[in-house]
Design a protein around this motif. Structure first.
Motif, mmCIF file in Angstrom:
data_model
loop_
_atom_site.group_PDB
_atom_site.id
_atom_site.type_symbol
_atom_site.label_atom_id
_atom_site.label_comp_id
_atom_site.label_asym_id
_atom_site.label_seq_id
_atom_site.Cartn_x
_atom_site.Cartn_y
_atom_site.Cartn_z
ATOM 1 N N HIS A 264 0.848 -1.196 0.000
ATOM 2 C CA HIS A 264 0.000 0.000 0.000
ATOM 3 C C HIS A 264 0.881 1.242 0.000
ATOM 4 O O HIS A 264 2.092 1.179 0.288
ATOM 5 N N ASN A 290 -1.128 16.184 4.853
ATOM 6 C CA ASN A 290 -1.638 15.144 5.732
ATOM 7 C C ASN A 290 -1.254 13.772 5.178
ATOM 8 O O ASN A 290 -2.082 12.998 4.688
ATOM 9 N N VAL A 291 0.056 13.490 5.239
ATOM 10 C CA VAL A 291 0.572 12.197 4.773
ATOM 11 C C VAL A 291 1.503 11.622 5.832
ATOM 12 O O VAL A 291 2.155 12.360 6.580
ATOM 13 N N ASP A 316 1.958 7.481 2.665
ATOM 14 C CA ASP A 316 0.660 6.850 2.835
ATOM 15 C C ASP A 316 -0.360 7.908 3.243
ATOM 16 O O ASP A 316 -0.026 8.854 3.959
ATOM 17 N N GLY A 317 -1.596 7.743 2.778
ATOM 18 C CA GLY A 317 -2.643 8.695 3.125
ATOM 19 C C GLY A 317 -3.564 8.951 1.953
ATOM 20 O O GLY A 317 -3.601 8.180 0.982
ATOM 21 N N ASP A 318 -4.325 10.020 2.030
ATOM 22 C CA ASP A 318 -5.244 10.393 0.960
ATOM 23 C C ASP A 318 -4.457 10.669 -0.330
ATOM 24 O O ASP A 318 -3.423 11.343 -0.312
ATOM 25 N N GLN A 319 -4.966 10.136 -1.453
ATOM 26 C CA GLN A 319 -4.255 10.253 -2.717
ATOM 27 C C GLN A 319 -4.082 11.699 -3.164
ATOM 28 O O GLN A 319 -3.060 12.056 -3.760
ATOM 29 N N THR A 320 -5.040 12.529 -2.860
ATOM 30 C CA THR A 320 -4.922 13.947 -3.223
ATOM 31 C C THR A 320 -3.780 14.594 -2.452
ATOM 32 O O THR A 320 -2.991 15.377 -3.009
ATOM 33 N N GLU A 321 -3.665 14.279 -1.155
ATOM 34 C CA GLU A 321 -2.579 14.829 -0.327
ATOM 35 C C GLU A 321 -1.215 14.338 -0.821
ATOM 36 O O GLU A 321 -0.247 15.099 -0.872
ATOM 37 N N LYS A 323 -0.469 13.414 -3.868
ATOM 38 C CA LYS A 323 -0.188 14.086 -5.140
ATOM 39 C C LYS A 323 0.313 15.505 -4.904
ATOM 40 O O LYS A 323 1.267 15.957 -5.551
ATOM 41 N N ASN A 344 -2.610 1.159 -4.448
ATOM 42 C CA ASN A 344 -3.811 1.710 -3.816
ATOM 43 C C ASN A 344 -4.096 1.000 -2.493
ATOM 44 O O ASN A 344 -3.852 -0.184 -2.366
#
Length: 344
Positions: A264, A290-291, A316-321, A323, A344
């Protein structure tokens, strides 16, 4: 400062055989350089450095130091020229029946320097190399590092413009080696001395040299700024030396297995060159976005021109963060970034 043109040394082993120890070397060494020559045993590097002050006689070529052609000097002129070329050795070459003070005094006595001036100069050198309190000790009472400090002080006695170092740290343990290398950098900075350093250890080159030449079979096969050579070694022998401090292909294979074990997050390779390594990049990214950042593996090494190395991290974390964090590194810093794996 130092110009070398077509320098060669051929040894006659017997009536029919010859060995070319130094083979047609041409290069320039700038004033104030700490210029390292690295090569394996038999590469010709020690012969090369001994040619510079004519402890070995060249078979051919020219050596010019401070606009004076050393290679053509006769006995008296050579003796005077050598006063401006200090030299330190792997095994110290101290006079064992003389104290620290007497060893350092010896070249000043030979040069005919008056006693009062000698005493002042010797004390100045003892302080410079960190041997205050050891003036009356004999070599047998000193550690290896202290003996080499005496050798350095003695080499500086006549205020040379060039210091030749022939495997000067090879007989020392790693901690003592680092202290001697730090001393050489300090001397280079304080005195503006040009230092030519012979070694078979890449970490010595990495730590103090600004330029390096790689020798093999009597030839210079690669040369340049140390950081450039670390970044893009062209010859196989150079790549092997770089691996001494940056890791081998086997370590790279171990890293790839480690990366593949992560199921992941996003695996990123950060490549640092120069001063960027000193930035607290991981901390900055973690605060801004926030990663979660997990350092997997990396190796960063310092050179005189800055740092060089790679760091592999998992974000690791939200994909938008993630990116946005990647875009920040790519656009706002000079760190090179490569997405190695995305799961993912």
């Amino acid at each position: 400062m130092i110009s070398i043109k077509g320098l060669s040394k051929i040894f006659n082993t017997d009536a029919h055989n010859q060995v070319t120890a130094v083979d047609n070397i041409t290069l320039t060494i700038n004033e104030g350089d700490i210029f390292g020559f690295i090569g394996y045993s038999g590469a010709g590097k020690s012969t090369f450095v001994r040619l510079l002050n004519r402890l070995e006689e060249p078979t051919g070529g020219q050596i010019t130091i401070n606009n004076q052609e050393i290679s053509s000097l006769k006995t008296k002129g050579l003796r005077l020229a050598r006063q401006e070329i200090g030299m330190i050795f792997q095994h110290f070459n101290l006079l064992w029946s003389r104290t620290v003070k007497e060893n350092i005094t010896f070249p000043l006595e030979i040069s005919g320097v008056p006693k009062t001036e000698r005493d002042d100069r010797v004390q100045e050198l003892i302080n410079l190399v960190g041997l205050a309190g050891k003036e009356n000790a004999y070599p047998s009472q000193l550690s290896g590092g202290q003996k080499q400090r005496v050798g350095i002080a003695r080499a500086l006695a006549n205020k040379p413009k060039v210091l030749l170092c022939d495997e000067a740290t090879s007989a020392l343990d790693p901690e003592t080696t680092n202290s001697i290398l730090d001393l050489l950098v300090d001397i280079n900075n304080k005195l503006g001395l040009t230092i030519i350093l012979i070694t078979h250890e890449m970490h010595v080159i990495r730590k103090i040299c600004n330029r390096v030449a790689v020798m093999e079979s009597g030839k210079i096969v690669e040369q340049g700024n140390v950081l450039d050579v670390f970044l893009k070694p062209k010859q196989e022998v150079t790549r092997k030396f770089v691996e001494q401090v940056m890791g081998s292909n086997e370590e790279e294979e171990d890293l790839q297995q480690l990366i593949q074990s992560y199921k992941h997050g996003t695996i990123i390779r950060l490549h640092f060159v120069g001063e960027t390594t000193n930035q607290a990049l991981i901390s900055q990214v973690a605060k801004k976005f926030n990663v979660d950042i997990n350092i997997l593996q990396g190796k960063i090494t310092q050179t005189q021109a800055g740092a060089y190395g790679s760091l592999f991290v998992q974000m690791d974390g939200d994909q938008t963060e993630i990116k946005q964090a990647i875009q920040y590194i790519e656009k706002e810093t000079s760190v090179e970034l490569e997405v190695v794996q995305h799961v993912n």
